[in-house]
Enzyme design. Sequence first.
Site, PDB file in Angstrom:
ATOM      1  CB  ILE A 101      50.167 -38.871  76.779  1.00  0.00           C
ATOM      2  CG1 ILE A 101      51.142 -39.288  77.888  1.00  0.00           C
ATOM      3  CG2 ILE A 101      50.371 -39.684  75.520  1.00  0.00           C
ATOM      4  CD1 ILE A 101      50.930 -40.706  78.395  1.00  0.00           C
ATOM      5  CB  CYS A 102      54.465 -37.558  75.321  1.00  0.00           C
ATOM      6  SG  CYS A 102      56.250 -37.481  75.037  1.00  0.00           S
ATOM      7  CB  ALA A 103      55.460 -33.939  72.269  1.00  0.00           C
TER       8      ALA A 103
END
Length: 186
Positions: A101-103
Amino acid sequence: MSKVYVFLAEGFEESEAVVPIDLMRRARLEVVTVSITGDPVVVSSHGIPVTADTTIGTLTEVADAIFLPGGLKGTANLKASEAVAAEILRHKEVGKILSAICAAPTVYGQMGLLEGKKATCYPGKEPELTGAQWTGAVQTVAVDGQFVTSRGMGTSIDFALKMIELLISDEKAQEIANQILYPCAK
């Protein structure tokens, strides 16, 4: 019961780790938090110390899924870890779920594992999804084969419910969504 390894690196984003851990444990998945350092205590991006269940050097079994929470510093530390790369490859070879998730989806991108795969990530990190077909801002969670990626803290619940759906069932994901009063977009 399916097992999920959650790799915690110094600087991980708290909500991106804890919300999915919480929801997956509510669904009765065996979630094992794994410090990627030699110390079980991992400090999050906002200075919260979290004690992991184990450390990466003790892993012997292959889990059903690996989950990488984001956070810029946490993602950089995941990318720098040879042990993390080895575990990802060990799980990839036997077709297990590789999620982030995210970066953190950029870890898979850096490793060249997203070639031709649909993926998403935190806005602005798309160039680091090397070889992937970015799904855009429309999808909160992208699933392509064994890869499950999501955009950020605000998509943590969607991400966790998708993992529950994939590892248990759609019915269980809906049950958990109902328990937490989450309006599922179905």
